[in-house]
Write an enzyme that holds these catalytic residues in place. Structure first.
Site, PDB file in Angstrom:
ATOM      1  N   LYS A  30       0.461  -1.340   0.032  1.00 18.32           N
ATOM      2  CA  LYS A  30      -0.130  -0.145  -0.498  1.00 18.32           C
ATOM      3  C   LYS A  30       0.473   1.186   0.066  1.00 18.32           C
ATOM      4  O   LYS A  30       0.844   2.200  -0.135  1.00 18.32           O
ATOM      5  CB  LYS A  30      -0.806  -0.128   1.358  1.00 18.32           C
ATOM      6  CG  LYS A  30      -1.999  -1.322   1.138  1.00 18.32           C
ATOM      7  CD  LYS A  30      -2.644  -0.685   2.362  1.00 18.32           C
ATOM      8  CE  LYS A  30      -2.063  -0.451   3.738  1.00 18.32           C
ATOM      9  NZ  LYS A  30      -1.686  -1.995   4.507  1.00 18.32           N
ATOM     10  N   ARG A 105      -8.942   1.375   9.300  1.00 19.52           N
ATOM     11  CA  ARG A 105      -8.361   0.087   9.399  1.00 19.52           C
ATOM     12  C   ARG A 105      -9.440  -1.268  10.272  1.00 19.52           C
ATOM     13  O   ARG A 105      -9.223  -2.222  11.244  1.00 19.52           O
ATOM     14  CB  ARG A 105      -7.012  -0.578  10.414  1.00 19.52           C
ATOM     15  CG  ARG A 105      -6.498  -0.570   9.553  1.00 19.52           C
ATOM     16  CD  ARG A 105      -4.962  -0.333  10.158  1.00 19.52           C
ATOM     17  NE  ARG A 105      -4.046  -1.095  10.281  1.00 19.52           N
ATOM     18  CZ  ARG A 105      -2.882   0.193   9.848  1.00 19.52           C
ATOM     19  NH1 ARG A 105      -3.142   0.760   9.279  1.00 19.52           N
ATOM     20  NH2 ARG A 105      -1.455  -1.179   9.853  1.00 19.52           N
ATOM     21  N   ARG A 148      12.107  -6.338   4.523  1.00 16.56           N
ATOM     22  CA  ARG A 148      11.185  -4.958   4.248  1.00 16.56           C
ATOM     23  C   ARG A 148      12.339  -4.266   5.455  1.00 16.56           C
ATOM     24  O   ARG A 148      12.909  -4.630   6.426  1.00 16.56           O
ATOM     25  CB  ARG A 148       9.890  -4.117   4.586  1.00 16.56           C
ATOM     26  CG  ARG A 148       9.818  -3.340   5.206  1.00 16.56           C
ATOM     27  CD  ARG A 148       7.848  -3.053   4.888  1.00 16.56           C
ATOM     28  NE  ARG A 148       7.584  -3.171   5.691  1.00 16.56           N
ATOM     29  CZ  ARG A 148       5.787  -2.490   6.282  1.00 16.56           C
ATOM     30  NH1 ARG A 148       5.701  -2.404   5.372  1.00 16.56           N
ATOM     31  NH2 ARG A 148       5.823  -3.358   7.015  1.00 16.56           N
ATOM     32  N   ARG A 181      11.794  -1.495  10.892  1.00 16.75           N
ATOM     33  CA  ARG A 181      10.697  -1.174  11.070  1.00 16.75           C
ATOM     34  C   ARG A 181      10.272  -2.523  12.869  1.00 16.75           C
ATOM     35  O   ARG A 181      10.366  -2.982  12.368  1.00 16.75           O
ATOM     36  CB  ARG A 181       9.145  -1.149  10.732  1.00 16.75           C
ATOM     37  CG  ARG A 181       9.236   0.465  10.207  1.00 16.75           C
ATOM     38  CD  ARG A 181       7.842   0.560   9.656  1.00 16.75           C
ATOM     39  NE  ARG A 181       6.816  -0.056   9.674  1.00 16.75           N
ATOM     40  CZ  ARG A 181       5.685  -0.032   8.878  1.00 16.75           C
ATOM     41  NH1 ARG A 181       5.268   0.844   8.037  1.00 16.75           N
ATOM     42  NH2 ARG A 181       4.371  -0.579  10.032  1.00 16.75           N
ATOM     43  N   ARG A 192       0.259  -8.912  14.228  1.00 17.58           N
ATOM     44  CA  ARG A 192      -0.435  -7.707  12.685  1.00 17.58           C
ATOM     45  C   ARG A 192      -1.429  -7.755  11.984  1.00 17.58           C
ATOM     46  O   ARG A 192      -2.640  -8.049  11.060  1.00 17.58           O
ATOM     47  CB  ARG A 192       0.251  -6.592  12.245  1.00 17.58           C
ATOM     48  CG  ARG A 192       1.261  -5.570  12.966  1.00 17.58           C
ATOM     49  CD  ARG A 192       2.572  -5.333  12.720  1.00 17.58           C
ATOM     50  NE  ARG A 192       2.643  -4.403  11.539  1.00 17.58           N
ATOM     51  CZ  ARG A 192       3.492  -4.600  10.510  1.00 17.58           C
ATOM     52  NH1 ARG A 192       4.756  -5.001  10.578  1.00 17.58           N
ATOM     53  NH2 ARG A 192       3.137  -3.722   9.128  1.00 17.58           N
TER      54      ARG A 192
HETATM   55  P1  AMP Z   1       1.123   0.720   9.395  1.00 15.45           P
HETATM   56  O1  AMP Z   1       2.624   1.954   8.990  1.00 15.45           O
HETATM   57  O2  AMP Z   1       0.339   1.043   8.672  1.00 15.45           O
HETATM   58  O3  AMP Z   1       1.587  -0.839   8.910  1.00 15.45           O
HETATM   59  O4  AMP Z   1       0.964   1.285  10.353  1.00 15.45           O
HETATM   60  C1  AMP Z   1       1.438   0.731  11.565  1.00 15.45           C
HETATM   61  C2  AMP Z   1       0.529   0.997  13.097  1.00 15.45           C
HETATM   62  O5  AMP Z   1       0.122   2.289  13.203  1.00 15.45           O
HETATM   63  C3  AMP Z   1       0.375  -0.503  12.846  1.00 15.45           C
HETATM   64  O6  AMP Z   1       0.392  -1.757  13.266  1.00 15.45           O
HETATM   65  C4  AMP Z   1      -1.637   0.073  14.523  1.00 15.45           C
HETATM   66  O7  AMP Z   1      -0.694   0.093  15.423  1.00 15.45           O
HETATM   67  C5  AMP Z   1      -1.099   2.109  13.334  1.00 15.45           C
HETATM   68  N1  AMP Z   1      -2.223   2.294  13.074  1.00 15.45           N
HETATM   69  C6  AMP Z   1      -1.773   2.599  11.641  1.00 15.45           C
HETATM   70  N2  AMP Z   1      -3.280   2.957  11.378  1.00 15.45           N
HETATM   71  C7  AMP Z   1      -4.486   2.301  12.050  1.00 15.45           C
HETATM   72  C8  AMP Z   1      -5.159   2.627  12.140  1.00 15.45           C
HETATM   73  N3  AMP Z   1      -6.325   2.988  10.909  1.00 15.45           N
HETATM   74  N4  AMP Z   1      -5.932   2.069  13.646  1.00 15.45           N
HETATM   75  C9  AMP Z   1      -5.200   1.848  14.110  1.00 15.45           C
HETATM   76  N5  AMP Z   1      -4.028   2.103  14.326  1.00 15.45           N
HETATM   77  C10 AMP Z   1      -3.585   1.874  13.227  1.00 15.45           C
END
Ligand code: AMP
Length: 238
Positions: A30, A105, A148, A181, A192
């Site tokens: 994404k 989400r 990654r 990360r 996740r």
């Molecule tokens: P990402 O970079 O999109 O994988 O997001 C990293 C982390 O941020 C996720 O594993 C969640 O802990 C938090 N996070 C990001 N977007 C959301 C969301 N829309 N709702 C809840 N937690 C989020």
């Protein structure tokens, strides 16, 4: 920027792109696609994960609260994330459109967003989102997430298996040392993926029922995925 010249390699951008939502499991691509589409249409990529990581690295109150949750791989509360998105969508660079990358989400976030989008006007019109669901098999996801590496300075994303940097562990663009990360550890990855299955996957049905969903295989080359994403946006927005 308006429109585009043939020299830039961009095609003419529609004036109003409207809201675009990128769905898909962690590691599906994404972020990579959001950067490409944002550049093509000159609209912002709104990554809730990036905003939360920024808060965490600045050590803001919100960031301190979110960091432990993110490091474990759990979702941050709907309230925190919706407030953040509400603030971001009020910025003038969102007036022609924006890409939501990693939001919504949960069904609660999607319902909240429906209300916001109904009230938001794009040149006098309310627009339903173009929702793209990127699909990748479970084994591919695991490989992508464990391989990654990201640039902490400019956000570039690499993969030691499929898209290695030219110099090991070094960002091609800015030369910074790449990092893994914290939530790309094996334990966090399994949390996740589980929270994706339980809380985010129901959104595929949610948007399918609204008639705004387009599924695209994320196992094709990045260029092919981008081309199909652009085609879906063009079809929806004419
Ligand atoms: P990402 O970079 O999109 O994988 O997001 C990293 C982390 O941020 C996720 O594993 C969640 O802990 C938090 N996070 C990001 N977007 C959301 C969301 N829309 N709702 C809840 N937690 C989020």
């Amino acid at each position: 920027m308006t429109g585009a010249s043939s020299n830039s390699g961009k095609t003419a951008a529609p004036k109003i792109v409207g809201p675009i939502i990128f769905l898909g499991a962690p590691g599906v691509g994404k972020g990579t696609q959001a950067k490409r589409i944002a550049e093509k249409y000159d609209i912002p990529q709104i990554s809730t994960g990036d905003i939360l990581r920024e808060h965490a690295s600045r050590g803001s109150a919100l960031g301190q609260k979110a960091k432990a949750i993110m490091d474990r791989g759990d979702l941050v509360s709907d309230k925190i994330v919706c407030d953040m998105v509400e603030f971001r969508l009020r910025q003038p660079d969102c007036d022609r459109g924006f890409i939501l990358d990693g939001f919504p989400r949960t069904v609660e976030q999607a319902t909240w967003l429906d209300g916001v989008l109904t009230a938001k006007s794009f040149d006098g019109k309310s627009l339903r989102p173009v929702v793209v669901d990127f699909v990748v098999s479970y084994n591919q996801l695991l490989q992508r997430l464990t391989g990654r590496r990201t640039c902490p300075v400019d956000g570039s994303i690499f993969n030691v298996h499929s898209q290695p940097p030219r110099v090991p562990d070094t960002c091609d663009l800015c030369g910074s040392k790449l990092v893994t990360r914290k939530d790309d550890s094996e334990d966090a990855i399994s949390v996740r993926l589980k929270s994706y299955e339980q809380q985010t996957l129901p959104l595929v049905d949610y948007y399918r029922k609204q008639g705004t969903l387009r599924s695209i295989s994320g196992e094709q080359t990045a260029d092919k995925v981008t081309a199909e994403t652009v085609a879906a946006i063009e079809k929806a927005r004419g």
